[in-house]
Design a protein around this motif. Structure first.
Motif, PDB file in Angstrom:
ATOM      1  N   ALA A 210      22.142  28.790  22.345  1.00 50.90           N
ATOM      2  CA  ALA A 210      23.188  27.814  22.061  1.00 50.90           C
ATOM      3  C   ALA A 210      23.514  27.790  20.572  1.00 50.90           C
ATOM      4  O   ALA A 210      24.683  27.729  20.178  1.00 50.90           O
ATOM      5  CB  ALA A 210      22.762  26.432  22.538  1.00 50.90           C
ATOM      6  N   GLY A 211      22.477  27.856  19.733  1.00 51.49           N
ATOM      7  CA  GLY A 211      22.674  27.841  18.289  1.00 51.49           C
ATOM      8  C   GLY A 211      23.467  29.028  17.799  1.00 51.49           C
ATOM      9  O   GLY A 211      24.382  28.890  16.970  1.00 51.49           O
ATOM     10  N   LEU A 212      23.151  30.211  18.303  1.00 50.52           N
ATOM     11  CA  LEU A 212      23.832  31.435  17.881  1.00 50.52           C
ATOM     12  C   LEU A 212      25.292  31.416  18.312  1.00 50.52           C
ATOM     13  O   LEU A 212      26.189  31.791  17.546  1.00 50.52           O
ATOM     14  CB  LEU A 212      23.118  32.657  18.473  1.00 50.52           C
ATOM     15  N   TYR A 213      25.523  30.964  19.524  1.00 49.50           N
ATOM     16  CA  TYR A 213      26.892  30.920  20.042  1.00 49.50           C
ATOM     17  C   TYR A 213      27.744  29.909  19.271  1.00 49.50           C
ATOM     18  O   TYR A 213      28.883  30.203  18.896  1.00 49.50           O
ATOM     19  CB  TYR A 213      26.865  30.560  21.526  1.00 49.50           C
ATOM     20  N   ILE A 214      27.167  28.726  19.027  1.00 55.65           N
ATOM     21  CA  ILE A 214      27.907  27.704  18.284  1.00 55.65           C
ATOM     22  C   ILE A 214      28.152  28.157  16.846  1.00 55.65           C
ATOM     23  O   ILE A 214      29.203  27.875  16.261  1.00 55.65           O
ATOM     24  CB  ILE A 214      27.147  26.362  18.324  1.00 55.65           C
ATOM     25  N   LEU A 215      27.201  28.891  16.273  1.00 58.84           N
ATOM     26  CA  LEU A 215      27.378  29.424  14.913  1.00 58.84           C
ATOM     27  C   LEU A 215      28.583  30.365  14.860  1.00 58.84           C
ATOM     28  O   LEU A 215      29.400  30.285  13.931  1.00 58.84           O
ATOM     29  CB  LEU A 215      26.114  30.164  14.471  1.00 58.84           C
ATOM     30  N   MET A 216      28.694  31.239  15.849  1.00 59.82           N
ATOM     31  CA  MET A 216      29.849  32.134  15.913  1.00 59.82           C
ATOM     32  C   MET A 216      31.136  31.317  16.035  1.00 59.82           C
ATOM     33  O   MET A 216      32.143  31.624  15.377  1.00 59.82           O
ATOM     34  CB  MET A 216      29.710  33.083  17.106  1.00 59.82           C
ATOM     35  N   ALA A 217      31.098  30.291  16.874  1.00 67.32           N
ATOM     36  CA  ALA A 217      32.285  29.448  17.057  1.00 67.32           C
ATOM     37  C   ALA A 217      32.660  28.742  15.756  1.00 67.32           C
ATOM     38  O   ALA A 217      33.846  28.640  15.412  1.00 67.32           O
ATOM     39  CB  ALA A 217      32.028  28.421  18.153  1.00 67.32           C
ATOM     40  N   PHE A 301      30.105  20.130  22.673  1.00 68.75           N
ATOM     41  CA  PHE A 301      29.781  21.148  21.678  1.00 68.75           C
ATOM     42  C   PHE A 301      30.121  22.552  22.184  1.00 68.75           C
ATOM     43  O   PHE A 301      31.004  23.215  21.650  1.00 68.75           O
ATOM     44  CB  PHE A 301      28.295  21.070  21.293  1.00 68.75           C
ATOM     45  N   VAL A 302      29.410  22.994  23.216  1.00 66.19           N
ATOM     46  CA  VAL A 302      29.530  24.393  23.637  1.00 66.19           C
ATOM     47  C   VAL A 302      30.884  24.677  24.292  1.00 66.19           C
ATOM     48  O   VAL A 302      31.553  25.656  23.951  1.00 66.19           O
ATOM     49  CB  VAL A 302      28.377  24.785  24.582  1.00 66.19           C
ATOM     50  N   CYS A 303      31.306  23.831  25.232  1.00 66.91           N
ATOM     51  CA  CYS A 303      32.595  24.059  25.892  1.00 66.91           C
ATOM     52  C   CYS A 303      33.756  23.948  24.910  1.00 66.91           C
ATOM     53  O   CYS A 303      34.707  24.734  24.967  1.00 66.91           O
ATOM     54  CB  CYS A 303      32.792  23.063  27.040  1.00 66.91           C
ATOM     55  N   THR A 304      33.686  22.964  24.016  1.00 68.88           N
ATOM     56  CA  THR A 304      34.748  22.802  23.025  1.00 68.88           C
ATOM     57  C   THR A 304      34.808  23.999  22.093  1.00 68.88           C
ATOM     58  O   THR A 304      35.900  24.452  21.715  1.00 68.88           O
ATOM     59  CB  THR A 304      34.531  21.512  22.214  1.00 68.88           C
ATOM     60  N   ALA A 305      33.642  24.527  21.740  1.00 67.86           N
ATOM     61  CA  ALA A 305      33.606  25.718  20.882  1.00 67.86           C
ATOM     62  C   ALA A 305      34.325  26.891  21.549  1.00 67.86           C
ATOM     63  O   ALA A 305      35.125  27.592  20.913  1.00 67.86           O
ATOM     64  CB  ALA A 305      32.157  26.094  20.582  1.00 67.86           C
ATOM     65  N   THR A 306      34.062  27.079  22.833  1.00 65.06           N
ATOM     66  CA  THR A 306      34.731  28.160  23.571  1.00 65.06           C
ATOM     67  C   THR A 306      36.236  27.927  23.632  1.00 65.06           C
ATOM     68  O   THR A 306      37.034  28.843  23.394  1.00 65.06           O
ATOM     69  CB  THR A 306      34.174  28.260  25.007  1.00 65.06           C
ATOM     70  N   PHE A 308      38.207  26.193  21.664  1.00 63.85           N
ATOM     71  CA  PHE A 308      38.856  26.378  20.370  1.00 63.85           C
ATOM     72  C   PHE A 308      39.015  27.860  20.035  1.00 63.85           C
ATOM     73  O   PHE A 308      40.057  28.276  19.521  1.00 63.85           O
ATOM     74  CB  PHE A 308      38.060  25.657  19.266  1.00 63.85           C
ATOM     75  N   MET A 309      37.984  28.651  20.312  1.00 64.41           N
ATOM     76  CA  MET A 309      38.087  30.087  20.025  1.00 64.41           C
ATOM     77  C   MET A 309      39.233  30.724  20.813  1.00 64.41           C
ATOM     78  O   MET A 309      40.000  31.536  20.284  1.00 64.41           O
ATOM     79  CB  MET A 309      36.764  30.795  20.352  1.00 64.41           C
ATOM     80  N   ILE A 310      39.367  30.350  22.077  1.00 64.77           N
ATOM     81  CA  ILE A 310      40.423  30.912  22.927  1.00 64.77           C
ATOM     82  C   ILE A 310      41.801  30.447  22.463  1.00 64.77           C
ATOM     83  O   ILE A 310      42.739  31.254  22.327  1.00 64.77           O
ATOM     84  CB  ILE A 310      40.195  30.526  24.401  1.00 64.77           C
ATOM     85  N   LEU A 311      41.947  29.152  22.193  1.00 67.63           N
ATOM     86  CA  LEU A 311      43.255  28.600  21.833  1.00 67.63           C
ATOM     87  C   LEU A 311      43.690  28.991  20.430  1.00 67.63           C
ATOM     88  O   LEU A 311      44.889  29.164  20.171  1.00 67.63           O
ATOM     89  CB  LEU A 311      43.230  27.075  21.986  1.00 67.63           C
ATOM     90  N   PHE A 312      42.748  29.132  19.500  1.00 65.45           N
ATOM     91  CA  PHE A 312      43.090  29.589  18.152  1.00 65.45           C
ATOM     92  C   PHE A 312      43.759  30.953  18.186  1.00 65.45           C
ATOM     93  O   PHE A 312      44.733  31.214  17.482  1.00 65.45           O
ATOM     94  CB  PHE A 312      41.835  29.693  17.282  1.00 65.45           C
TER      95      PHE A 312
END
Length: 474
Positions: A210-217, A301-306, A308-312
Motif C-alpha cells: 500500500a505504501g509503495l503504491y500510494i507513493l507512486m500516486a 487513500f488507495v482508491c482515490t489515488a488510483t 486521480f492517476m487515471i483522471l489526470f
C-alpha cells in the motif's frame, strides 16, 4: 451460462440493495453520532496497542488482515471499472459509501468481537456467530455461513486471480496458465499455516504494497498538482449531472460507485468481522474503531489515488448504457486494470505497466489469503467441536481451483460472479447488523463512560449480562 449469471446478478444487485447500503450507512452515522469522525484519533491510536496473549492476534495484525481483504483488485481494476461504466462521478459515490460505510464497518466489527469464541487455541467469529448467538437464529446463521464459504471460497478469488493474469499478461506477456499455477502454489503454502501465518504475511506485505503504491500516486499527483481543482470539479459535476458529457449516466455513476465502493472497502459485507474477531482487545469497541479506519485507508487513500492517476492522464473510456462510448480516449482498451497501467505509463513509460501489474498482484494475492481465512472461519462455525480434515482440504482445493480457473476465464464472468458473492453476503449481513445494532449502542455508552473517567476501557459483561458472549464473561 452467462445469461443465467446475468439473471442472478440483476436480482442480487437491484436498486434495492444499493438503497439498503446507503440508507443503512446514513442511519448508523446519525444513530451513533458520526462515530467515523468523533473517534478518528482513537482509531489511529488503537492500531498500535500491543497484544501479549498468544490466543489472539494484535489489533494491527487484525487491521492488516482486514486491509488485505479490502485492498485488492477493487482498488485498481475496480476503480477503473467504476469510471469506465459510471464516469468520473462514480468516484464521488465511492467516497460517499466509504464515509457512510465506515459506520457500518464499526458496527459489524464490534459485533464480531463481542460474539467471538475460542477454537483450537485461536479466536473465531464473524456474522454467522453473531447471527446465531445474538439473534438466536441458527438457520439464518447457517445460510450466511454457507453463502460466505461459496462466495469467499469460490466466487470472489477468481476475480482477484483474473485481474492478476490480465495485468501480468499486458505488462510481461506471461501466460495466464503459468500465473495460475504460480499463484495457486504460493497460496497453498501460506494457507496451510492457518490464521497465524496468514496474519503474519499480511502484517508485512500490506504496509509495503500500500505504501509503495500510494507513493507512486503521490508522485504523479505532485506532477499534476495544478490540475487537482479541475479533476475535483469533473468528479463533482459528473456526480450531480451538471456536466454535459456525463449528465445522462448519473444513475450509472451512483450504481457503479456504490457497487465498486462496497466491493473495494467491503463495509457492511460481513468480511471484516472475521478478522476483527481474531484480535485480542480489552473492549469490543476498540476493534470496531480499528476496522472503521481501514475503510478510510482502502477508499479515501488507495482508491482515490488510483482515480486521480487515471483522471489526470485522461487514460480512460466511458461506456454508455446502450454500449456506445461517451468517452473513448484509449480505443480498443478493455475497461479495467489497463486504465491504471496506461495512466502510470503516461508518466513513467518504462516502469508504469510493470509496476501496476506487480502492485495488483500483491494487492490481489493478499485479498485471496483473507478470503481463505474467512471461508475457513465459516467452515469452522458449521463444524463447531467436530473436525473434518476432508472438508478442510476440500475447501483448500476449492479456493486453489477457483484461483487457477480465474486466470483463464473472461473478465466479465469473473467480475459478475464476484459481484454476486458480494451482494449475497451484503444482503444477509446488513439485515443482521440492523437487528443487532442496539447491542453496539450499549457497548459505545460503556466505552464512553470509561473514557470520561480517564480509564482504558475494559468490557465487563457481569455488569450488562449480554447472553452468549462467553469470552467476555470473565
Amino acid at each position: 451460462m452467462q445469461q443465467i449469471i446475468d439473471l442472478i446478478y440483476n436480482i442480487v444487485w437491484s436498486k434495492a440493495l444499493i438503497y439498503l447500503c446507503l440508507l443503512t450507512g446514513v442511519y448508523f452515522t446519525i444513530r451513533f453520532k458520526f462515530p467515523q469522525l468523533l473517534y478518528f484519533k482513537q482509531m489511529i491510536k488503537l492500531l498500535f496497542v500491543k497484544n501479549n496473549d498468544n490466543k489472539g492476534i494484535s489489533s494491527f495484525q487484525a487491521f492488516s488482515l482486514a486491509i488485505s481483504g479490502r485492498v485488492g483488485t477493487g482498488n485498481i481494476a475496480g476503480v477503473a471499472t467504476a469510471i469506465g461504466m459510471g464516469g468520473p462521478g462514480a468516484i464521488f459515490w465511492m467516497w460517499v459509501i466509504a464515509f457512510l460505510g465506515s459506520s457500518s464497518a464499526i458496527i459489524e466489527a464490534t459485533l464480531g468481537q463481542l460474539y467471538k469464541e475460542t477454537k483450537d487455541g485461536e479466536f473465531r467469529g464473524g456474522p454467522a456467530y453473531y447471527i446465531e448467538k445474538g439473534l438466536n437464529n441458527k438457520v439464518f446463521a447457517w445460510i450466511f455461513a454457507l453463502v460466505t464459504i461459496i462466495s469467499t471460497g469460490f466466487l470472489l478469488p477468481s476475480v482477484q486471480s483474473n485481474s492478476i493474469a490480465v495485468a501480468v499478461k499486458s505488462a510481461f506477456n506471461l501466460s495466464p496458465v503459468i500465473m495460475g499455477i504460480f499463484i495457486s502454489f504460493v497460496l497453498g503454502i501460506i494457507i496451510i499455516g492457518g490464521v497465524k501465518r496468514i496474519s503474519k504475511v499480511a502484517e508485512y506485505v500490506v504496509p509495503f504494497m500500500a505504501g509503495l503504491y500510494i507513493l507512486m500516486a503521490i508522485v504523479i499527483i505532485g506532477l499534476n498538482f495544478q490540475e487537482i481543482p479541475d479533476v475535483l470539479r469533473l468528479i463533482f459535476s459528473s456526480a450531480f449531472s451538471t456536466d454535459v458529457t456525463f449528465g445522462g449516466i448519473v444513475g450509472a455513476a451512483i450504481s457503479w460507485g456504490v457497487k465498486r465502493g462496497i466491493y473495494s472497502n467491503e463495509a457492511g459485507q460481513g468480511t471484516a468481522p472475521h478478522a476483527a474477531a481474531a484480535a485480542q482487545v480489552s473492549h469490543p469497541i476498540k476493534q470496531g474503531l480499528v476496522q472503521g479506519f481501514s475503510v478510510y485507508i482502502d477508499t479515501l487513500f488507495v482508491c482515490t489515488a488510483t482515480a486521480f492517476m487515471i483522471l489526470f492522464t485522461g487514460m480512460y473510456n466511458v461506456q454508455a448504457t446502450d454500449g456506445s462510448f461517451i468517452v473513448n480516449n484509449i480505443p480498443g482498451v478493455a475497461i479495467g486494470a489497463e486504465f491504471t497501467q496506461y495512466a502510470v505509463s503516461a508518466h513513467f513509460p518504462l516502469l508504469g505497466s510493470g509496476f501496476v501489474a506487480v502492485a495488483l498482484t500483491l494487492f490481489a494475492f493478499t485479498t485471496i489469503m483473507a478470503y481463505y481465512y474467512i471461508a475457513e472461519s465459516n467452515l469452522s462455525f458449521m463444524l463447531r467441536s467436530r473436525k473434518s480434515i476432508f472438508l478442510l482440504w476440500g475447501l483448500r482445493l476449492m479456493i486453489l481451483f477457483s484461483v487457477f480457473i480465474g486466470c483463464l476465464t473472461t473478465a466479465k464472468m469473473a467480475w459478475d460472479l464476484g459481484d454476486i458473492g458480494v451482494g449475497l453476503m451484503a444482503w444477509l449481513n446488513l439485515v443482521a447488523i440492523i437487528l443487532l445494532h442496539n447491542k453496539v449502542l450499549l457497548l459505545f455508552k460503556d466505552y464512553e463512560k470509561q473514557k470520561k473517567r480517564g480509564k482504558d476501557p475494559v468490557f465487563d459483561n457481569t455488569i450488562y449480562k449480554i447472553k452468549n458472549v462467553s469470552e467476555w464473561d470473565n
